[in-house]
Design an enzyme around this catalytic site. Structure first.
Site, PDB file in Angstrom:
ATOM      1  N   ASP A  13      24.308  31.756  12.582  1.00  0.00           N
ATOM      2  CA  ASP A  13      24.124  31.662  11.136  1.00  0.00           C
ATOM      3  C   ASP A  13      23.248  32.840  10.697  1.00  0.00           C
ATOM      4  O   ASP A  13      22.610  33.500  11.532  1.00  0.00           O
ATOM      5  CB  ASP A  13      23.465  30.324  10.800  1.00  0.00           C
ATOM      6  CG  ASP A  13      23.392  30.073   9.315  1.00  0.00           C
ATOM      7  OD1 ASP A  13      24.306  30.521   8.587  1.00  0.00           O
ATOM      8  OD2 ASP A  13      22.421  29.446   8.862  1.00  0.00           O
ATOM      9  N   ASP A  15      21.184  33.030   7.170  1.00  0.00           N
ATOM     10  CA  ASP A  15      19.955  32.601   6.488  1.00  0.00           C
ATOM     11  C   ASP A  15      19.212  31.575   7.325  1.00  0.00           C
ATOM     12  O   ASP A  15      19.782  30.583   7.770  1.00  0.00           O
ATOM     13  CB  ASP A  15      20.298  32.009   5.115  1.00  0.00           C
ATOM     14  CG  ASP A  15      20.894  33.049   4.179  1.00  0.00           C
ATOM     15  OD1 ASP A  15      20.350  34.156   4.112  1.00  0.00           O
ATOM     16  OD2 ASP A  15      21.916  32.742   3.531  1.00  0.00           O
TER      17      ASP A  15
END
Length: 259
Positions: A13, A15
């Site tokens: 991922d 963020d």
């Protein structure tokens, strides 16, 4: 039992794992450099469908993170990949930004408001009531309803903003049609990402900061899952879920030492 040392391919991922409010998380730059230097296959995943990979690569560079555009996989790309594999006409009415429209164009789709096979909804800075009304009418007329990601809110300097999932819920209420949602936590996004880099689930890991999206989708896709505590999930919150990640680390800085 698999460990981080057994992993050949990495999905991560963005963020909360690599960046936080446009600031790099400690260890992120070193991890990305290590993957590049050792020719590891990896993709940075995001549910944000606004930007093209080129745009995202440039934005990450401003944060001090070097991620080639070919190493970025967005919900827009995953949606285009999914739809390209479906039978029937490649026509769509699209609510979204350049990241989504570009991905669909490259997948061979024609954008149209006249009897499209699909209504495809993604993130946009300005949801138009006229466009939403058009989407409702087209779906009621038989167009299939596709949504890039389920996120109901997005961040801004002033506070949360309604996002794709919230607007899609309004269309669902008006049409009584549930959309097919491609992005996390649908493991479909992970499978398409693995196909992109020719990875196998047994030797692929997913790094994330959310138990309810990154970790559960990674688990359902058969991946080694690594939760980092540099984002939204605390160590105490892990105990509230009925499943567990394969491994927990404070941040990706801890991972660099193992590779």
């Amino acid at each position: 039992m698999r460990t981080a040392r057994d992993i050949e391919c990495w999905l991560t991922d963005m963020d909360g794992v690599l960046v936080h409010e446009n600031q790099p998380i400690p260890g992120a730059a070193e991890l990305l450099k290590r993957w590049v230097d050792t020719s590891r296959r990896f993709l940075v995943l995001t549910n944000n469908s606004i930007y093209t990979p080129r745009d995202l690569s440039a934005r990450l560079a401003l944060s001090g993170l070097v991620v080639p555009e070919e190493n970025l996989w967005t919900s827009a790309l995953a949606t285009a990949d999914f739809l390209a594999g479906q039978r029937g006409e490649k026509t769509a009415f699209v609510i979204g930004e350049a990241g989504l429209t570009t991905a669909l164009h490259e997948a061979g789709f024609v954008m149209t408001e006249t009897d499209p096979a699909y209504v495809v909804m993604g993130e946009t800075r300005n949801y138009s009531f006229e466009a939403i009304t058009k989407a409702v009418r087209l779906i009621n007329g038989g167009a299939r309803f596709i949504v890039t990601n389920p996120d109901t809110t997005g961040p801004s300097a002033e506070g949360p903003l309604p996002a794709t999932g919230a607007v899609a819920a309004m269309v669902t209420a008006a049409t009584n049609r549930q959309p097919y949602v491609v992005g996390k936590p649908n493991p479909m996004m992970f499978r398409s990402a693995m196909n992109r880099i020719e990875a196998h689930s047994e030797t692929t890991a997913m790094i994330g900061d959310r138990m309810d999206t990154d970790i559960v989708a990674g688990m359902e896709a058969g991946l080694f899952t690594l939760l980092v505590l540099s984002g939204v999930t605390s160590r105490e919150e892990i105990e509230t879920f009925p499943y567990r990640p394969s491994q927990v680390m404070e941040s990706v800085a801890d991972l660099v030492a193992l590779l």
